[in-house]
Design a protein around this motif. Structure first.
Motif, PDB file in Angstrom:
ATOM      1  N   GLU A  30     -43.074  29.751  -6.283  1.00 18.55           N
ATOM      2  CA  GLU A  30     -42.247  28.749  -5.571  1.00 18.55           C
ATOM      3  C   GLU A  30     -42.538  27.404  -6.213  1.00 18.55           C
ATOM      4  O   GLU A  30     -43.689  26.960  -6.241  1.00 18.55           O
ATOM      5  CB  GLU A  30     -42.652  28.737  -4.092  1.00 18.55           C
ATOM      6  N   ALA A  31     -41.503  26.752  -6.703  1.00 21.08           N
ATOM      7  CA  ALA A  31     -41.742  25.495  -7.425  1.00 21.08           C
ATOM      8  C   ALA A  31     -42.488  24.491  -6.540  1.00 21.08           C
ATOM      9  O   ALA A  31     -43.509  23.935  -6.924  1.00 21.08           O
ATOM     10  CB  ALA A  31     -40.424  24.915  -7.902  1.00 21.08           C
ATOM     11  N   SER A  32     -41.965  24.250  -5.353  1.00 23.04           N
ATOM     12  CA  SER A  32     -42.626  23.279  -4.479  1.00 23.04           C
ATOM     13  C   SER A  32     -42.526  23.704  -3.018  1.00 23.04           C
ATOM     14  O   SER A  32     -43.500  23.911  -2.331  1.00 23.04           O
ATOM     15  CB  SER A  32     -41.981  21.898  -4.646  1.00 23.04           C
ATOM     16  N   GLY A  33     -41.277  23.860  -2.561  1.00 24.38           N
ATOM     17  CA  GLY A  33     -41.049  23.982  -1.122  1.00 24.38           C
ATOM     18  C   GLY A  33     -40.984  22.574  -0.571  1.00 24.38           C
ATOM     19  O   GLY A  33     -41.654  21.651  -1.069  1.00 24.38           O
ATOM     20  N   THR A  34     -40.101  22.348   0.385  1.00 22.21           N
ATOM     21  CA  THR A  34     -40.062  21.047   1.049  1.00 22.21           C
ATOM     22  C   THR A  34     -40.176  21.227   2.558  1.00 22.21           C
ATOM     23  O   THR A  34     -40.602  20.321   3.262  1.00 22.21           O
ATOM     24  CB  THR A  34     -38.764  20.283   0.717  1.00 22.21           C
ATOM     25  N   ASN A  81     -42.239  16.715  -4.884  1.00 24.04           N
ATOM     26  CA  ASN A  81     -41.142  16.474  -3.940  1.00 24.04           C
ATOM     27  C   ASN A  81     -41.602  15.739  -2.683  1.00 24.04           C
ATOM     28  O   ASN A  81     -42.792  15.639  -2.399  1.00 24.04           O
ATOM     29  CB  ASN A  81     -40.561  17.815  -3.483  1.00 24.04           C
ATOM     30  N   VAL A 124     -41.655  19.770  -9.890  1.00 25.22           N
ATOM     31  CA  VAL A 124     -41.512  19.187  -8.551  1.00 25.22           C
ATOM     32  C   VAL A 124     -42.750  19.337  -7.667  1.00 25.22           C
ATOM     33  O   VAL A 124     -42.709  19.025  -6.474  1.00 25.22           O
ATOM     34  CB  VAL A 124     -40.257  19.752  -7.855  1.00 25.22           C
ATOM     35  N   LEU A 137     -33.227  18.283  -0.949  1.00 26.55           N
ATOM     36  CA  LEU A 137     -34.028  17.290  -1.673  1.00 26.55           C
ATOM     37  C   LEU A 137     -33.115  16.150  -2.133  1.00 26.55           C
ATOM     38  O   LEU A 137     -33.434  14.973  -1.979  1.00 26.55           O
ATOM     39  CB  LEU A 137     -34.699  17.933  -2.888  1.00 26.55           C
ATOM     40  N   HIS A 148     -36.449  23.050 -11.353  1.00 27.13           N
ATOM     41  CA  HIS A 148     -36.783  23.441  -9.977  1.00 27.13           C
ATOM     42  C   HIS A 148     -37.212  24.894  -9.860  1.00 27.13           C
ATOM     43  O   HIS A 148     -37.308  25.415  -8.747  1.00 27.13           O
ATOM     44  CB  HIS A 148     -35.576  23.241  -9.052  1.00 27.13           C
ATOM     45  N   THR A 149     -37.384  25.551 -10.964  1.00 27.09           N
ATOM     46  CA  THR A 149     -37.789  26.951 -10.837  1.00 27.09           C
ATOM     47  C   THR A 149     -38.440  27.454 -12.106  1.00 27.09           C
ATOM     48  O   THR A 149     -38.088  27.022 -13.208  1.00 27.09           O
ATOM     49  CB  THR A 149     -36.585  27.847 -10.495  1.00 27.09           C
ATOM     50  N   GLY A 178     -33.336  24.182  -0.574  1.00 23.85           N
ATOM     51  CA  GLY A 178     -34.276  23.119  -0.936  1.00 23.85           C
ATOM     52  C   GLY A 178     -33.753  22.117  -1.946  1.00 23.85           C
ATOM     53  O   GLY A 178     -33.923  20.915  -1.777  1.00 23.85           O
ATOM     54  N   LEU A 179     -33.074  22.624  -2.959  1.00 23.74           N
ATOM     55  CA  LEU A 179     -32.607  21.743  -4.022  1.00 23.74           C
ATOM     56  C   LEU A 179     -31.588  20.724  -3.505  1.00 23.74           C
ATOM     57  O   LEU A 179     -31.627  19.540  -3.845  1.00 23.74           O
ATOM     58  CB  LEU A 179     -32.007  22.615  -5.115  1.00 23.74           C
ATOM     59  N   ASP A 226     -31.640  19.943 -11.814  1.00 17.15           N
ATOM     60  CA  ASP A 226     -31.624  21.303 -12.351  1.00 17.15           C
ATOM     61  C   ASP A 226     -30.647  21.377 -13.530  1.00 17.15           C
ATOM     62  O   ASP A 226     -30.131  20.343 -13.968  1.00 17.15           O
ATOM     63  CB  ASP A 226     -31.267  22.329 -11.270  1.00 17.15           C
TER      64      ASP A 226
HETATM   65  C1  NBG Z   1     -35.944  25.052  -5.341  1.00 18.00           C
HETATM   66  C2  NBG Z   1     -37.372  25.604  -5.280  1.00 18.00           C
HETATM   67  C3  NBG Z   1     -38.154  24.945  -4.176  1.00 18.00           C
HETATM   68  C4  NBG Z   1     -38.080  23.445  -4.315  1.00 18.00           C
HETATM   69  C5  NBG Z   1     -36.618  23.000  -4.386  1.00 18.00           C
HETATM   70  C6  NBG Z   1     -36.499  21.511  -4.594  1.00 18.00           C
HETATM   71  C7  NBG Z   1     -34.048  25.910  -6.614  1.00 18.00           C
HETATM   72  C8  NBG Z   1     -33.551  26.374  -7.928  1.00 18.00           C
HETATM   73  N1  NBG Z   1     -35.324  25.578  -6.534  1.00 18.00           N
HETATM   74  O1  NBG Z   1     -39.493  25.354  -4.235  1.00 18.00           O
HETATM   75  O2  NBG Z   1     -37.339  26.993  -5.093  1.00 18.00           O
HETATM   76  O3  NBG Z   1     -38.690  22.826  -3.220  1.00 18.00           O
HETATM   77  O4  NBG Z   1     -35.980  23.641  -5.456  1.00 18.00           O
HETATM   78  O5  NBG Z   1     -37.226  21.091  -5.679  1.00 18.00           O
HETATM   79  O6  NBG Z   1     -33.301  25.837  -5.675  1.00 18.00           O
END
Ligand code: NBG
Length: 949
Positions: free
Chosen positions: A787-791, A610, A581, A200, A435-436, A196-197, A397
């Motif tokens: 989970e911070a966001s998920g895309t 995101n 995010v 993104l 991001h976490t 995801g990171l 990050d």
């Molecule tokens: C990830 C999160 C996701 C998020 C992405 C992009 C890392 C450290 N974090 O939830 O787990 O969508 O970052 O922001 O990879």
């Protein structure tokens, strides 16, 4: 068709052997493999008009072959109107002959891909140059996105799509005996990221270019991308990836752009009163540029990737000739290995050093480059105060945290600024995205290791820490000793490092020293599970003891806790903005992760939910659905202005649209049916519900395996994809478990088409582009708050796929936008999690009997001989490492099962389901990365679009 499209995995053998020889009939107008040719390329500075003349040095008459893409009429930029199929075909032929990667006699798909990409690159270079010149001329403020990861995927279809020349390229390739789709599938994914990171970061580049923002990305050019995953009878196997094996047709090496990067050495004070970092190991970081075209715009920005090397003179010829080959090559290998792979294993000291070298290389080379550009654009009057008005640096990050001390070092030691001036400039320039929230993912580096590798940076970090302590003391005073101690413990950048001698805080010094001594004994506060890049090998507590000491019953010596540098704290202190995010994540960042900082500097904290680029993630990967949308809305404008997708809402019950919608989905599903057959051998029915789940495997994905098992059998194809980090044993067990379940279920004649479980090997961006448009249900089931966001949830929703998920990350906002009725919700809420864990620890949790049955079933050996005790055991017990169901699978299980019943019921009513699907696409407009980028530009970077005239 689909099968050949998907035979993309590019092995050398396949690329040379399995294509027909149609292409060899192509007649190249100036084919002259026998005669020796002399190529003269002439270049007139402006306007950009290039002509290529090919002189045959034998006695034949001179031939002229023009490169039609670069031969635009007074072409300062390339626009779609200047490119037609004939000129494209001619350009492809030109490149096949004159910028060859292959031998001349054939024109097979791999060669056709390279020639096609090179021809597109010509157009990109023209626009890149024009964009660069324009920014130079305007001296605009530019944003720089620094990231260890860019998960670019393939570039060809995206580039010609953005340039709006897909039709011309398809026609040209047909003329040359190939199909565009087939040629595009030759391209290996550029997988310079994990998940995801990195993806993104790549979506952001597309949006930045599309919206004409002056911005660049900086990353590392890993020689081997994210590993290739093979699925064997033992589960996942990792194989080195080879995206650069044949070279990349997109990158442009800039032989004139390279910077020295130093490691080790020592710091001395010069006669000038300055600190000088001398000696040590010097390597070179060399620039490779990847042009990033925007959609329907001439703007073409840059992704600059650094590759590391040592000069040839570092090859020890004497050693080599003495037969000491490895020794001779050592300096070169040391430099080159920095850019071998992403996230090299860091269990060993060597691994830790390599990772820190990677991070520093990215920061140092990028900043030197940014500063050189600032100086050049400033001309003769450099005003460093203006630096933050021309430069914004975003740290994706904590990996690029060293930007902070590096910028300080350059400004103070090399440019002669005072500490105060440099600190002011640094803070106004850099910003940090978190991001976490998982504490184990917040990087901490061993103080000693960093001191060895980057001695000057550690001096600077110590001073930043000291200033921070002053700030904390002046904010909270020293009267309340518990408070000040707590604040210092939470906020200091250096952990387990003695307090410095401070001018006005002798009292604190004393106080904290006393506290420290008495408190450390149980070590519990230190053991927060954070990722420790500990360089102190000697502190394993196994030092030999004097036997007499034992007799005197002296207390056990307490091993000193390791001294650490907390990178996230440095980011928060050194940056002017900190963002999460997704809304829920940004709240957790403020309330928990960085609460002490939030209380001190509330104005720094922001949210930037995101987004994903609608170009790659609908328009190009799902042409069928895109056409439907365009027909309904009456314009293709939605690709840029996704708010227009909301107009679909009024057609949600329209029978015609519903029928077309289902037909489009079915076409996409058919492609996946063929793909699954090719990759796994399994036959699945296109009439079943396609239930797709990405496993970007983190610990939380322990939840997946148990949930899957109980899913009510209602004609489903459950598709999984994802890669487990090589050393992550539990994640690998989950991969193995899914493949075992598949192997059992898929061969059971009683189950037949009712349920198939498929693990798609080697999941990557290109596979996602195929699976997401075919998906109908997608699972985003992380424990709320984790989970911070998920895309991918955003990509699925955009493609008319319905989500089943918890109130976590961006799920919360997606549900708000698409409507509660169009989202399958289950599970505990974020604010309940801590309480539930506490109850569990107190032994109060009573699992649902169905949950117990599932575990029993798995343990019975029905899925083969593999022992799943540890996997199941992690869901049991009330305490202990790797036990006690940290992710609350058992807790959420009953509501998940009930929610799955709702899914089944909804799917049986196809009209209702299609309505929900349409409303998902219609409600997904907020999740375009264009929206996110506009917010970063306005709230953090303060940059404005600069559209080429
Ligand atoms: C990830 C999160 C996701 C998020 C992405 C992009 C890392 C450290 N974090 O939830 O787990 O969508 O970052 O922001 O990879």
């Amino acid at each position: 068709m689909a099968a050949s499209h998907l035979s993309a995995t590019w092995t050398r053998a396949a690329s040379f052997s399995h294509y027909d020889s149609r292409s060899s009939l192509i007649d190249f107008s100036c084919k002259s493999s026998k005669s020796r040719l002399l190529l003269i390329r002439t270049f007139n500075p402006r306007p950009l008009r290039r002509s290529f003349s090919v002189k045959n040095v034998s006695s034949e008459p001179t031939q002229k072959l023009k490169d039609p893409i670069t031969e635009q009429e007074a072409a300062t930029t390339v626009s779609p109107f200047t490119i037609d199929a004939a000129s494209v075909a001619s350009s492809i032929k030109y490149h096949a002959e004159f910028t060859p990667f292959f031998s001349p006699e054939q024109f097979e798909p791999p060669k056709a891909f390279f020639a096609t990409a090179q021809s597109v690159r010509d157009a990109l270079i023209i626009n890149w140059n024009a964009t660069y010149d324009y920014y130079d001329k305007l001296n605009v403020k530019q944003a720089y996105y620094l990231s260890m990861e860019f998960l670019q995927g393939r570039a060809l279809l995206n580039a010609i799509g953005n340039l709006e020349v897909t039709g011309a390229y398809a026609e040209a390739l047909t003329k040359l005996g190939h199909k565009l789709e087939n040629i595009a599938s030759q391209e290996p994914d550029a997988a310079l990221g994990n998940g995801g990171l990195g993806r993104l970061a790549s979506c952001f580049l597309d949006s930045l270019a599309t919206l004409n923002y002056p911005a660049w990305g900086y990353g590392l050019r890993y020689r081997y991308g994210l590993f290739k995953q093979r699925i064997t009878k033992d589960g996942q196997e990792e194989v080195a990836e080879d995206w650069l094996e044949m070279g990349s047709p997109w990158e442009i090496v800039r032989n004139d752009v390279s910077y020295p990067v130093k490691f080790y050495g020592k710091v001395v004070s010069g006669a000038d009163g300055k600190r000088h970092w001398i000696g040590g190991e010097d390597i070179q970081a060399a620039a490779y540029d990847v042009p990033i075209p925007g959609y329907k715009t001439k703007t073409t920005i840059n992704l600059r990737l650094w590759s590391t090397k040592a000069p040839s003179e570092d090859l020890d010829l004497f050693a080599f000739n003495s037969g000491e080959h490895t020794k001779a090559y050592e300096a070169l290998a040391n430099a080159e290995k920095i850019c071998y792979i992403l996230y090299p294993g860091d269990e060993s000291m060597e691994g830790k050093i390599l990772r820190l070298k990677q991070q520093y290389t990215l920061c140092s080379a990028s900043l030197q480059d940014i500063i050189a550009r600032f100086e050049k654009r400033s001309g003769s009057s450099i005003n460093w105060e203006e630096f933050p008005e021309k430069v914004a640096v975003q740290m994706n990050d904590t990996h690029p945290t060293l930007c902070i001390p590096e910028l300080m070092r350059i400004l103070i030691d090399l440019k002669g600024l005072s500490w105060k001036e440099a600190w002011n400039i640094t803070q106004r320039t850099v910003a940090y995205t978190n991001h976490t929230v998982l504490p184990e993912a917040l990087e901490k580096w061993s103080f000693e290791l960093m001191q060895k590798l980057l001695p000057r940076h550690v001096e600077i970090i110590e001073l930043i820490d000291e200033e921070l302590i002053q700030t904390i003391v002046s904010e909270y005073g020293t009267e309340d000793s518990d408070l000040i101690e707590k604040k210092l413990k939470e906020m200091r950048i250096l952990e387990n490092v003695d307090l410095p001698e401070l001018e006005n805080s002798g009292e604190v010094q004393l106080l904290v020293d006393e506290k420290d001594g008495s408190e450390e004994k149980d070590g519990s506060e230190e053991n927060d599970g954070s990722e420790e890049k500990d360089g102190s090998e000697e502190k394993d507590g196994s030092e030999e003891k004097d036997p007499q000491e034992d007799e005197q019953v002296l207390p056990e010596p307490v091993p000193e806790p390791p001294k650490l540098v907390r990178m996230a704290n440095l980011c928060v202190v050194g940056g002017h903005a900190v963002n999460g995010v997704a809304e829920i994540h940004s709240e957790i960042v403020k309330d928990e992760v960085f609460n002490a900082f939030f209380k001190l500097w509330p104005e720094k904290f922001q949210n930037k939910t995101n987004g994903v680029t609608p170009r790659r993630w609908i328009r190009f990967c799902n042409p069928g659905l895109s056409k439907l949308i365009t027909d309904r809305i009456g314009t293709e404008d939605w690709v840029l202005n996704t708010e227009r997708l909301a107009e679909l809402r009024k057609f949600a019950d329209n029978e015609d649209l519903q029928t077309q919608w289902r037909a489009a989905k079915r076409t996409n599903k058919m492609k996946v049916v063929a793909f699954i057959k090719e990759k796994t051998g399994y036959s699945v029915s296109p009439d079943a519900l396609f239930d797709i789940q990405e496993l970007f495997i983190a610990t939380k994905d322990e939840r997946n395996e148990c949930f899957r098992k109980e899913c009510k059998i209602c004609s489903r194809v459950c598709i999984f994809g994802g890669k487990a980090f090589a050393t992550y044993v539990q994640a690998k067990r989950i991969v193995k478990f899914i493949t075992d379940v598949g192997a059992t279920v898929n061969h059971d004649p009683e189950i037949g088409d009712l349920l198939k479980v498929v693990f798609v090997p080697d999941y990557n961006v290109s596979v996602a582009e195929l699976l997401i448009p075919a998906s109908e249900l997608s699972q985003h089931i992380s424990t709320a708050g984790m989970e911070a966001s998920g895309t991918s949830n955003m990509k699925f929703a955009m493609n008319g796929c319905i989500l089943i998920g918890t109130l976590d990350g961006a799920n919360v906002e997606i549900r708000e936008e698409v409507g509660e009725d169009n989202f399958f919700l289950f599970g505990a809420k974020a604010h309940e999690i801590a309480g539930l864990r506490k109850e569990r620890a107190e032994g109060k949790f009573v699992p649902d009997p169905r949950f117990e049955e599932v575990k029993e079933f798995v343990r019975s050996g029905v899925f083969g001989p593999c022992n799943y005790d540890e996997l199941m055991g992690s869901l049991e017990g009330n305490e202990g490492y790797g036990r006690a169901d940290y992710f609350l699978v058992g807790q959420d299980f009953p509501s998940y099962i009930e929610c799955q019943d709702e899914v089944d019921e909804a799917y049986r009513d196809q009209r209702r389901w299609t309505r929900m699907a349409i409303l998902n696409t219609a409600g997904s407009y907020k999740f375009s990365s264009d929206r996110t980028i506009h917010e970063y530009a306005k709230d953090i970077w303060n940059i404005k679009p600069a559209e080429l005239p």
